[in-house]
Design an enzyme around this catalytic site. Structure first.
Site, mmCIF file in Angstrom:
data_model
loop_
_atom_site.group_PDB
_atom_site.id
_atom_site.type_symbol
_atom_site.label_atom_id
_atom_site.label_comp_id
_atom_site.label_asym_id
_atom_site.label_seq_id
_atom_site.Cartn_x
_atom_site.Cartn_y
_atom_site.Cartn_z
ATOM 1 N N HIS A 112 69.753 -18.122 5.790
ATOM 2 C CA HIS A 112 68.760 -18.852 6.587
ATOM 3 C C HIS A 112 68.928 -20.362 6.396
ATOM 4 O O HIS A 112 68.930 -21.130 7.357
ATOM 5 C CB HIS A 112 67.346 -18.408 6.196
ATOM 6 N N THR B 262 68.075 -15.410 2.407
ATOM 7 C CA THR B 262 67.477 -16.742 2.258
ATOM 8 C C THR B 262 68.562 -17.826 2.304
ATOM 9 O O THR B 262 68.395 -18.867 2.941
ATOM 10 C CB THR B 262 66.752 -16.827 0.896
#
Ligand SMILES: [Zn+2]
Length: 344
Positions: free
Chosen positions: A42, A39
């Site tokens: 990202h 995450t």
């Protein structure tokens, strides 16, 4: 304190911020080690708004540390306790953020993390003395995989296929092994990641040229289904890769009464055959996040001397080199889990 701030794509800043202080019901934890999550990567590569990491915020949600300050009303926790937390319940939702934002802006890349309404076994978890910070830092991703394995409701003698040998796929191997499952095939296209799966005791298959279904049949034999169709002899398939073909590869080749557990985030819709879901009585289950019980399971799994999950830590960087650590974490071919060490 030194705080790692997310400022947008490829922009991380180390900023001096006031150290958080604990109210009567709260805890402040000094971070010892933190993991860079997919995450976080990202957000670094593609922007963080869709994963709850907004520009100008502290971020990072995988960490272990020591309680440095504890509110006078908090029971069951003391200053000096070695702990990890549940990032999604770190603050009450009345703070105006949703649980994803609460989690993803925890601030594990800062020297201190604040936990509102700290409760042992709910949002703060004491680590056993026998569990090192080195491997304890994997508690959060292992909790994600442990949740997927928990909802698969396995007895311990099943055969499992895992798609993806990234952090979550390899955590799924450890979670399955903790359930007593020994027959595990892991599929990926990276030889170095598959080598880690192999070292953990799984059978690894490189599917870059296809052939996974034939390989599973060669390992575990061919099962004949209700309509005389040929099936793989796997009881559970865990999707930690999120690729669009996986759902149909499962439905097409699954044996009767087997399940697909979807842990990975899929970005694309797929068309499926409800007929074959019916004919084979298949189960498709989504696995999102974790419960306090999953976190406790993850801690027990890591604390078991037979657990080899520490193998997934490929690089460790000092906190002062947070940006370099992120560049390394983006190099998926040469890293799995990159860890920040605050003591270095
Ligand atoms: Zn994570």
């Amino acid at each position: 304190m030194k705080a790692g701030i997310y400022n947008g794509i490829k922009q991380i800043e180390m900023k001096e911020l006031p150290r958080p202080t604990a109210g009567d019901n709260d805890a402040v934890i000094r971070v010892v080690k933190a993991g860079i999550c997919g995450t976080d990567v990202h957000a670094y590569l593609a922007g963080g708004d869709d994963v709850g990491i907004h520009a100008g915020s502290q971020f990072g949600h995988e960490f272990v540390g020591v309680i440095s300050e504890i509110g006078k009303n908090v029971t069951g926790l003391r200053a000096g306790d070695r702990v990890t937390i549940c990032p999604t319940t770190r603050r009450s939702e009345s703070c105006g953020l949703n649980s994803t934002e609460i989690a993803d802006m925890t601030g594990a890349f800062s020297e201190y993390v604040y936990v509102e309404n700290a409760r042992a076994g709910y949002n703060v978890f004491v680590l056993p003395d026998s569990l090192s910070f080195e491997t304890g830092v994997l508690t959060e991703p292992l909790s994600v995989a442990s949740h997927g394995v928990a909802i698969a409701d396995l007895k311990g003698s099943e055969k499992a296929v895992v798609y993806g040998a990234g952090t979550i796929g390899l955590c799924a191997v450890a979670a399955l092994q903790n359930k007593g499952i020994r027959d595990i095939i892991v599929s990926d296209i990276s030889d170095s990641r598959l080598e880690v799966a192999r070292r953990m005791g799984a059978v690894a298959f490189n599917s870059k040229d296809g052939g996974l279904i034939e390989f599973i049949k060669s390992q575990w034999g061919v099962h004949t289904g209700n309509s005389s169709e040929e099936c793989i002899n796997a009881d559970v398939v865990i999707d930690c890769a999120g690729l669009p073909f996986i759902v149909n590869e499962f439905i097409d080749h699954a044996k009767t009464l087997s399940s697909l557990i979807i842990i990975a985030v899929h970005g694309k819709n797929v068309e499926i055959s409800p007929y074959w879901v019916l004919a084979k009585e298949l189960t498709l289950k989504g696995s999102r996040g974790y419960t306090p019980e999953d976190i406790l399971t993850a801690i027990r799994t890591l604390d078991d001397p037979s657990c080899r999950l520490g193998e997934i830590i490929t690089q460790v960087y000092p906190h002062s080199q947070l940006c370099r650590a992120f560049e390394q974490a983006c190099d998926a071919g040469n890293s799995i889990k990159v860890v920040i060490d605050y003591g270095k």
